[in-house]
Write a protein that holds these residues in place. Structure first.
Motif, PDB file in Angstrom:
ATOM      1  N   MET A   1       0.991  -1.314  -0.008  1.00 61.51           N
ATOM      2  CA  MET A   1       0.048   0.062   0.045  1.00 61.51           C
ATOM      3  C   MET A   1       1.112   1.359  -0.188  1.00 61.51           C
TER       4      MET A   1
ATOM      5  N   ILE B   1      -2.071  -0.535  10.024  1.00 56.10           N
ATOM      6  CA  ILE B   1      -1.552  -0.032  11.425  1.00 56.10           C
ATOM      7  C   ILE B   1       0.187  -0.444  10.666  1.00 56.10           C
TER       8      ILE B   1
ATOM      9  N   LYS C   1       0.012   2.899   8.515  1.00 56.99           N
ATOM     10  CA  LYS C   1       0.320   4.408   8.943  1.00 56.99           C
ATOM     11  C   LYS C   1       1.528   4.425  10.016  1.00 56.99           C
ATOM     12  N   LEU C   2       2.125   3.070  10.166  1.00 58.89           N
ATOM     13  CA  LEU C   2       3.871   3.516  10.727  1.00 58.89           C
ATOM     14  C   LEU C   2       4.609   3.964   9.506  1.00 58.89           C
TER      15      LEU C   2
ATOM     16  N   GLU D   1       3.302   5.460   6.861  1.00 55.51           N
ATOM     17  CA  GLU D   1       3.758   6.986   6.844  1.00 55.51           C
ATOM     18  C   GLU D   1       4.078   8.119   7.820  1.00 55.51           C
ATOM     19  N   THR D   2       4.901   7.152   9.414  1.00 62.10           N
ATOM     20  CA  THR D   2       5.176   8.546  10.273  1.00 62.10           C
ATOM     21  C   THR D   2       7.231   8.419  10.159  1.00 62.10           C
ATOM     22  N   LEU D   3       7.557   7.557   9.648  1.00 65.32           N
ATOM     23  CA  LEU D   3       8.664   7.749   9.145  1.00 65.32           C
ATOM     24  C   LEU D   3       9.405   8.603   8.613  1.00 65.32           C
TER      25      LEU D   3
ATOM     26  N   LEU E   1      -2.581  -6.153  -4.423  1.00 69.34           N
ATOM     27  CA  LEU E   1      -3.562  -5.333  -3.572  1.00 69.34           C
ATOM     28  C   LEU E   1      -4.907  -5.324  -3.796  1.00 69.34           C
TER      29      LEU E   1
ATOM     30  N   LEU F   1      -7.753   5.233  14.616  1.00 68.61           N
ATOM     31  CA  LEU F   1      -6.733   4.828  14.440  1.00 68.61           C
ATOM     32  C   LEU F   1      -6.085   6.332  13.542  1.00 68.61           C
TER      33      LEU F   1
ATOM     34  N   PHE G   1      -1.755   7.510  15.152  1.00 73.96           N
ATOM     35  CA  PHE G   1      -0.978   7.444  14.478  1.00 73.96           C
ATOM     36  C   PHE G   1      -0.447   8.528  13.456  1.00 73.96           C
TER      37      PHE G   1
ATOM     38  N   ARG H   1       1.540  11.899  12.450  1.00 70.61           N
ATOM     39  CA  ARG H   1       3.037  12.689  12.088  1.00 70.61           C
ATOM     40  C   ARG H   1       2.960  13.045  13.926  1.00 70.61           C
TER      41      ARG H   1
END
Lengths: 287, 272
Positions: A91, A173, A176-177, A179-181, B15, B264, B268, B270
């Motif tokens: 994704m 999840i 999302k993780l 995307e935070t990098l 996907l 969610l 999460f 940023r």
């Protein structure tokens, strides 16, 4: 100034009191009745000491259930994380913002479904005569395919439903993780001509090690709740090939003989094992 | 270049397959809920058929299903309400007054989830039987409060921690006391995440199965139990009715999916 406020005591004590009572009373009581010989039909039990525990260790069905439960844990935790990483990374790599949110919403639906619903949906899909999944096999070979009645495939088929629910949820999840990098390490790796899989294997996944371990931990705890799926899909069968510890405890305490004390002994052993294992893992990973 | 393109094609194909597998099984069940039995029990799956509402009419007209539905709503609703009323303040205290006990308390709340449900259900069954409360809504509400309270606390602590401290400081300077800050500042600001936490705890008890199976036999049976009993019917299985009851059971959690995915997202976001 603020630690003189009455707020923490007023806000915390009712909740903690209720939790402590609701958790400790059943726990202590479970230990208490496990030393007796109570049955559902005969509520006044005598104390028999450790008899229930000693009997458990020579109970081959109990030993079998330990094996099934351990297999279930390894199978569902491992494959859930594998599916989550694969789909999450795909994704992140190949879907734009709109597709990401559309896919995320779709991937959340399986885990939100009641386990009973999920179990039935798949049980019917795997039905040897009318199932939509077994239909192609039946159409090609002319033979019905009955995965849930085959001792070799029953547990794996039920595990598939669990992985379907949790793997897709965790994929969201993982996305999302990712995307935070921060993007810089990715760009640096790309400049060094790293292949796409290398970027993830050597940069992204190591950076996400801590949250991924937490995810594995959550899944280990949640995999203990296999009962609903197994109860609806196989009831522990064929034979005892899908009989997990909670399924066996349930059938001993409830269906077959109502040996509530015996079942309670099993529950106490499970409680001790999970408490120790999970506390150790939790403290280790947080230290 | 072409390797990259091939990779993208394969990736998107996987996907699409995953998305299909995520939604199709339930949609197929929903479709079957509108079929007559003859259209379900076919050698090849039927996609086009004359829809019928008979299955839903039968399910909703059945006393046991209706009773299960009201039981589920009353039991889950009450347990969630108690969990929220007691849990939100507790979570706020843990988030904003991190004394030396806060970490231990949080671990205690989390560790409740380590208890195997069967280990809670067996002794509770004996306790409720002895108190004469077995198979009542009251005993189910009390039992489920253990689940909702722990979940609400666990999920609300980070939500309160995300409320900017400066806002609360400013309110304190304006003369708000600690309780006023909770009710009029922290609660409204964190409300979106808190609603997510409450919705999650609702889904958890609405879907709960093992404890309800052991603690109810007739009067207080919840909808998952009633639905599972329908799925265990004998030879001449009324498949359409089964599918309809599964759909009915799944509607409330699915209605909350928007709130849950919002939770969610905010969890999460940023950090910078």
């Amino acid at each position: 100034m603020k630690h003189k406020s009455t707020l923490p005591a007023v806000f915390l004590s009712p909740a903690l009191l209720i939790l402590a009572v609701l958790a400790l009373v059943p726990t202590v009581f479970a230990v208490f009745i496990s030393f007796q010989d109570r049955e559902l039909s005969r509520p006044d039990g005598r104390f028999v000491g450790l008899d229930n525990y000693l009997a458990l260790f020579s109970d081959r069905r109990f030993v079998n259930a330990i094996g099934v439960s351990l297999t279930w844990e390894v199978l569902t935790v491992g494959l859930t994380l594998l599916v989550a990483l694969l789909i999450g990374i795909l994704m992140f790599e190949y879907a734009g913002p709109r597709w990401r949110s559309a896919l995320s919403l779709m991937f959340l639906t399986p885990v939100i479904l009641p386990r009973v619903s999920a179990a039935f949906v798949w049980k019917f899909a795997f039905h040897p005569l009318y199932g939509i999944i077994t239909w192609p096999y039946k159409a090609i070979t002319g033979q019905p395919l009955d995965l849930l009645s085959d001792p070799a495939t029953a547990l794996g088929t039920v595990a598939l439903v669990d992985i379907w629910q949790w793997g897709l949820f965790f994929a969201v999840i993982v996305l999302k993780l990712l995307e935070t990098l921060p993007p810089q390490p990715f760009e640096a790796a790309r400049l060094d001509h790293a292949r796409t899989w290398q970027v993830y294997a050597y940069v992204a996944i190591p950076m996400l090690k801590a949250p991924l371990i937490s995810l594995a931990f959550v899944k280990m705890v949640e995999s203990l709740r296999a009962f609903d799926l197994i109860y609806v899909m196989t009831r522990g069968g064929p034979g005892i090939t899908t009989e997990t510890l909670d399924m066996y405890a349930f059938s001993q305490g409830f269906i077959e003989s109502g040996r509530i004390s015996y079942a309670s002994g099993m529950a106490v052993l499970m409680m001790i094992a999970t408490s120790i294992v999970f506390t150790v893992i939790w403290k280790r990973t947080r230290a | 270049m072409s390797v990259r393109r091939k990779g993208r094609f394969v990736g998107r194909f996987i996907l699409a397959l995953a998305a299909f597998s995520a939604v199709f099984p339930f949609l197929w069940t929903a479709l079957n809920a509108f079929k007559n039995r003859v259209d379900i029990v076919t050698p090849t799956p039927l996609f086009f058929f004359t829809p019928t509402l008979d299955n839903f009419a039968y399910v909703l007209g059945r006393g046991s299903v209706f009773q299960g539905l009201t039981n589920s709503l009353v039991i889950s609703g009450s347990a969630v309400a108690i969990g929220a009323i007691l849990g939100l303040p507790a979570a706020y205290a843990l988030a904003r007054y991190p004394g030396k006990w806060a970490k231990d308390i949080q671990f205690f709340v989390l560790s409740l989830r380590f208890l195997p449900p069967v280990a809670v259900a067996i002794p509770l069954m004996v306790i409720w039987l002895e108190l004469g409360l077995y198979d009542t809504r009251l005993s189910m509400i009390v039992t489920y409060t253990l689940l909702t309270l722990a979940t609400v606390i666990w999920l609300s602590v980070p939500a309160f921690q995300r409320v900017p401290r400066e806002v609360e400081e400013a309110a304190r300077v304006d003369g708000y006391g600690p309780y006023a800050i909770f009710f009029r500042i922290a609660l409204p600001i964190a409300s979106r995440s808190l609603i997510g936490a409450i919705a999650f705890s609702f889904v958890l008890v609405w879907n709960e199965f093992l404890i309800a199976l052991m603690l109810t036999t007739s009067d207080a049976k919840t909808l998952p139990i009633v639905a599972s009993e329908l799925t265990q019917l004998g030879r001449d299985v009324p498949w359409g009715i089964l599918n309809a009851s599964v759909v009915l059971l799944s509607i409330p959690p699915l209605l909350l999916i928007g709130i849950l995915s919002g939770m969610l997202n905010s969890a999460f976001r940023r950090k910078n």
